[in-house]
Design a protein around this motif. Structure first.
Motif, mmCIF file in Angstrom:
data_model
loop_
_atom_site.group_PDB
_atom_site.id
_atom_site.type_symbol
_atom_site.label_atom_id
_atom_site.label_comp_id
_atom_site.label_asym_id
_atom_site.label_seq_id
_atom_site.Cartn_x
_atom_site.Cartn_y
_atom_site.Cartn_z
ATOM 1 N N ILE A 137 7.102 66.809 102.702
ATOM 2 C CA ILE A 137 6.303 66.782 101.471
ATOM 3 C C ILE A 137 7.162 66.302 100.309
ATOM 4 O O ILE A 137 8.385 66.386 100.350
ATOM 5 N N ALA A 138 6.492 65.805 99.285
ATOM 6 C CA ALA A 138 7.203 65.235 98.147
ATOM 7 C C ALA A 138 7.794 66.341 97.283
ATOM 8 O O ALA A 138 7.134 67.334 96.979
ATOM 9 N N ASN A 139 9.036 66.154 96.875
ATOM 10 C CA ASN A 139 9.682 67.076 95.942
ATOM 11 C C ASN A 139 9.033 66.940 94.553
ATOM 12 O O ASN A 139 8.156 66.100 94.343
ATOM 13 N N THR A 140 9.478 67.755 93.608
ATOM 14 C CA THR A 140 9.013 67.666 92.228
ATOM 15 C C THR A 140 9.472 66.339 91.615
ATOM 16 O O THR A 140 10.455 65.752 92.059
ATOM 17 N N ALA A 141 8.775 65.901 90.565
ATOM 18 C CA ALA A 141 9.097 64.608 89.955
ATOM 19 C C ALA A 141 10.446 64.619 89.241
ATOM 20 O O ALA A 141 11.069 63.584 89.071
ATOM 21 N N TRP A 142 10.867 65.795 88.802
ATOM 22 C CA TRP A 142 12.130 65.890 88.050
ATOM 23 C C TRP A 142 13.134 66.736 88.816
ATOM 24 O O TRP A 142 12.790 67.445 89.746
ATOM 25 N N VAL A 143 14.397 66.666 88.356
ATOM 26 C CA VAL A 143 15.430 67.518 88.941
ATOM 27 C C VAL A 143 15.993 68.410 87.839
ATOM 28 O O VAL A 143 16.470 67.926 86.811
ATOM 29 N N LEU A 144 15.898 69.718 88.051
ATOM 30 C CA LEU A 144 16.570 70.694 87.184
ATOM 31 C C LEU A 144 17.718 71.266 88.015
ATOM 32 O O LEU A 144 17.481 72.083 88.898
ATOM 33 N N PRO A 145 18.958 70.820 87.741
ATOM 34 C CA PRO A 145 20.068 71.196 88.632
ATOM 35 C C PRO A 145 20.237 72.711 88.785
ATOM 36 O O PRO A 145 20.610 73.174 89.860
ATOM 37 N N ASP A 146 19.975 73.482 87.723
ATOM 38 C CA ASP A 146 20.150 74.933 87.828
ATOM 39 C C ASP A 146 18.935 75.628 88.453
ATOM 40 O O ASP A 146 18.983 76.816 88.765
ATOM 41 N N ASN A 147 17.832 74.927 88.561
ATOM 42 C CA ASN A 147 16.608 75.527 89.118
ATOM 43 C C ASN A 147 15.974 74.569 90.123
ATOM 44 O O ASN A 147 14.886 74.047 89.905
ATOM 45 N N PRO A 148 16.673 74.311 91.227
ATOM 46 C CA PRO A 148 16.121 73.355 92.195
ATOM 47 C C PRO A 148 14.790 73.866 92.765
ATOM 48 O O PRO A 148 14.595 75.069 92.905
ATOM 49 N N THR A 149 13.898 72.923 93.042
ATOM 50 C CA THR A 149 12.591 73.302 93.578
ATOM 51 C C THR A 149 12.747 73.986 94.929
ATOM 52 O O THR A 149 13.462 73.500 95.799
ATOM 53 N N GLU A 150 12.109 75.133 95.045
ATOM 54 C CA GLU A 150 12.075 75.796 96.344
ATOM 55 C C GLU A 150 10.625 75.908 96.765
ATOM 56 O O GLU A 150 9.763 76.225 95.951
ATOM 57 N N ILE A 151 10.371 75.650 98.035
ATOM 58 C CA ILE A 151 9.009 75.820 98.533
ATOM 59 C C ILE A 151 8.887 77.278 98.979
ATOM 60 O O ILE A 151 9.187 77.632 100.115
#
Lengths: 407, 405
Positions: free
Chosen positions: B355-369
């Motif tokens: 699945i597609a990740n989030t559109a942005w990257v927040l290095p301290d808060n990486p997207t977790e499913i």
């Protein structure tokens, strides 16, 4: 002045052209104070881009610049000169958010990378918007909108099979990455509330395309081996999902529900589905129709479509709840009655360009208004305001900074 | 770390009425940031995102689009057409922070779920509606699909080979665009509420959000009365600026040249062919004037290389270039892989999804499913029992009356 959603938020924008400035515009229009940094002499690249009234270039009359930079304070500054860099860091110390669009390596060599800046202001949120992002093997690649949409998979989705893929027109991707930057900056503010620390928001325009716009294709690819390609004026899967010419332009014709398509055929057949359709078994399965007979069907519809204007077809379709729509040009959009009733376009004065109409709010807020409080700054218009009144430089310093090419 | 991880939107709850697909995309962004998102849906009118054209099995729990676009959301089944569902929904709104919906204009009002009504239950609620053309105005009842909105907004008119017929974006660009602008608007409203305590209603007409991204075309008309037509791959301040055929099947490299220095670099990269000295290409003005011929000559060079090889040579010379990637190409691209553009997630109906990740990257808060894409009604028990404190008997009764359905 009314209290705005982002009143009190201090933003520094050191970015050119569209992506960074659009991000700054979204924040400024909701009340953030945005100080825009431009190159001394020439200023933001958008000042050269136009469009210009009468097509006569003038740095204070570029439509793109005027649109993207209203509500901002404008200063000139060259951070590549020692004193310029020093001034930039003074501004960074007072900012919540810095928007920038420079190559990651260039920021490091200037000593203005996030680690260095965070040392001066631990809460700083730096929104870095580039074509390919801050990490990964292509992070140092040069990239424009056309390159980001290529890597992100948007380009291969438009155009005709066998011919070159079409990048979205007029650098549309820059607006998408700017909007992603604005949303992510808000998220970083919430994260800062918990942690007390800022972070570098990493926006890759290619990633915005590859996730939000084309990302759902990957799961179809893994599940079923499906690939999205370009199919010219239509998309196969169901007919009609197409754009077809009519008497005075084009109609966008999509009917996902069978009843919508049947109602349209009844209009074409003057009250009943035409015999050439009803009696042809090849046309009854709309998936088959879209895959095998779409050209033939386009040709069969052409005589009726070419005999009617966009407005006539649109009126008939709306009455019958058929979701077809005219492909409008900007003249039709800007003069649209619906948008007029909704006060979508906004008009305001600019000291050099005069009074002009601009695209308005992307959304209407019931409590904290979206508003244009001031036109785009003239080049260096707020130098005195920012350097003397806020940073405490004397007027003579201003003169010296100007002569040294710093501002 | 001993303490529980803190997500940017930790502690916020979102009620998502959205369906295909601006609303669900917006809600997923909130979920990716750590909000608890509850999608309200029903078996009596299944979200067409669960039955997309790519769903070859026609099983609403096995839709590839839905698996990617709707994750980090919980699913409850409540049929809004049943009057008994409305008070339950209001109870949920009472304990929530954000409401997202993108129905046609009358739907929420007809069900007494419009903003004024929800604000009575929860004055701090932030509600965003994403109607196609707006809640008022002569086109308010216009029926559209995402791709027809870019037609209405004047964007499709720009898409086609230069000077040829309109082809259009052929994609639900307007949905994605308004989901993104909507996410920003909701978060800004949440900042405002944090400061003032006030909730509010945001009406984001997808038509309007999409016109704003065609600023240049609007200004060209406003300033000069000029109507722009199909742009092809041309851009007024760049040349060369196109996608060029490469070695292999349907391989293309994108190239953009803006400055005179880049043009010099470009000529060097392709081995300084004699034609590069031609006065037809001597400056940007000349190149723009002769760009068809220039593109033909450039293609004589690009066809000798794959799209990746051409990119590599050009980038080494400081020229902006990138391969045109299709669905498969993106999946295997080393850059997109290293940036975790697509995430591997287990799912009970498919084994594994990408699945597609989030559109942005927040290095301290990486997207977790935290929650893979929900099955229809999967979280009924959590929401009705744990959040709302309903009894088993009550739930059973509502199920038999097809309110919970």
């Amino acid at each position: 002045m009314a209290d705005k959603a982002l009143s009190g938020l201090k933003v520094l924008e050191w970015a050119d052209f569209i992506a960074g400035p659009y991000c700054g515009k979204l924040l400024a229009d909701l009340g953030a104070e945005v100080i825009k940094i431009e190159k001394p002499g020439t200023g933001d690249e958008a000042r050269q881009r136009g469009p210009f009234p009468g097509h006569i270039p003038h740095p204070e009359k570029s439509g793109l610049f005027l649109y993207l930079n209203a509500n901002k304070l404008g200063i000139t500054l060259d951070p590549e000169i020692f004193t310029g860099k020093k001034i930039l860091t003074e501004l960074v110390k007072k900012a919540d958010i810095l928007i920038e669009d420079h190559a990651p390596a260039a920021m490091v060599s200037l000593g203005l990378d996030y680690t260095s800046l965070q040392g001066m202001n631990p809460g700083l949120i730096m929104v870095s918007i580039t074509a390919f992002g801050q990490t990964g093997p292509y992070k140092d690649y040069k990239g424009y909108a056309i390159n980001a949409s290529a890597l992100g998979g948007q380009s291969v989705c438009a155009g005709e099979p066998g011919r070159e893929p079409l990048t979205p027109p007029l650098c549309l991707g820059h607006y998408q990455s700017g909007a992603a930057g604005a949303a992510a900056a808000m998220a970083a503010l919430f994260a800062r509330d918990f942690s007390g620390r800022g972070q570098q928001v990493d926006i890759s325009e290619a990633q915005v395309w590859a996730t939000l716009h084309t990302g759902n294709q990957e799961s179809s690819f893994i599940m079923h081996g499906m690939k999205r390609m370009r199919w010219g004026h239509r998309t196969p899967g169901v007919y009609p999902y197409t754009i077809l010419p009519c008497k005075d332009g084009f109609m966008s014709m999509i009917a996902i529900q069978g009843y919508q398509w049947k109602r349209f055929l009844e209009i074409v057949g003057d009250g009943q589905v035409p015999e050439w359709y009803a009696n042809d078994p090849r046309f009854q399965d709309r998936r088959e129709l879209s895959l095998k007979y779409a050209d033939e069907m386009d040709a069969l519809l052409a005589p009726w479509l070419m005999a009617h204007t966009k407005q006539e077809i649109y009126a008939m379709c709306r009455e019958k709840r058929i979701p077809f729509a005219p492909v409008r040009n900007m003249e039709e959009v800007v003069n649209d009655e619906h948008l007029k009733v909704r006060d979508y376009f906004v008009e305001f004065d600019h000291p050099v360009a005069g009074r002009l109409k601009y695209p308005g709010a992307p959304g209407k807020f019931s409590e904290s208004p979206w508003a244009i409080e001031r036109p785009a700054p003239l080049l260096g218009q707020h130098n005195e305001e920012v350097y003397c009144n806020r940073l405490g430089y004397a007027r003579e310093d201003l003169e010296r900074l100007r002569n040294a090419g710093v501002i | 770390m001993s303490q529980e991880r803190q997500y940017p939107l930790q502690g916020y709850r979102v009620i998502n009425f959205g369906w295909v697909f601006a609303g669900p995309y917006l809600a997923t962004m909130m979920g990716d940031l750590g909000a608890e998102v509850i999608k309200i849906e029903t078996r009596s009118r299944v979200d067409s995102m669960r039955l997309s054209p790519d769903n070859l099995d026609r099983d609403p729990d096995r839709d590839p689009w839905f698996h990617s676009g709707v994750r980090n959301q919980l699913s409850v089944t409540l049929d809004m057409a049943q009057p008994a569902a409305i008070p339950i929904i209001k109870q949920l709104v009472k304990i929530s922070d954000i409401v997202v919906e993108n129905f046609s204009p009358k739907v929420m009002r007809d069900h007494d779920l419009h903003y004024e009504s929800l604000a009575k239950v929860n004055p701090g609620i932030i509600m965003i509606s994403l109607p196609a053309t707006g809640h008022y105005g002569p086109l308010r009842d216009a029926q559209t699909y995402g791709p027809s909105l870019t037609g209405l907004a004047g964007v499709d008119n720009l898409v086609g080979y230069y000077g040829e017929r309109v082809l259009g974006l052929q994609q639900a660009y307007a949905d994605v665009n308004s989901a993104l602008h909507g996410a920003f608007a909701v978060l800004a409203a949440l900042r405002y509420r944090k400061r003032t305590g006030k909730g509010q209603f945001i009406e984001m007409a997808q038509l309007e959000a999409v016109i704003g991204i065609a600023g240049e075309a609007v200004m060209e008309y406003v300033m000069n009365g000029n109507v722009l037509g199909t742009q092809g791959n041309r851009y007024p301040t760049m040349c060369p600026h196109n996608n060029y055929r490469c070695k292999g099947e349907d391989n293309w490299v994108s190239i953009g040249v803006k400055t005179e220095q880049e043009w010099k670099n470009f000529c060097e990269a392709i081995g300084n062919p004699p034609w590069a000295q031609d006065e037809r290409f001597a400056d940007k003005y000349s190149r723009l004037k002769h760009q068809e011929e220039l593109d033909r000559l450039i293609t004589e060079w690009t066809v000798n290389y794959t799209h990746y090889e051409a990119t590599d040579i050009l980038q080494k010379h400081g020229v902006a270039a990138a391969p045109c990637l299709d669905t498969e190409g993106r999946f295997f691209d080393p850059h997109l892989q290293e940036r975790r553009t697509y995430l591997e997630v287990e799912h009970p109906t498919t084994g594994v999804d990408f699945i597609a990740n989030t559109a942005w990257v927040l290095p301290d808060n990486p997207t977790e499913i935290r929650h893979r894409s929900p099955l229809l009604g999967e979280h009924n028990s959590y929401v009705f029992k744990e959040l709302l404190g309903m009894s088993d008997e009550e739930i059973a009764r509502l199920e038999s009356e097809k309110v919970i359905y």
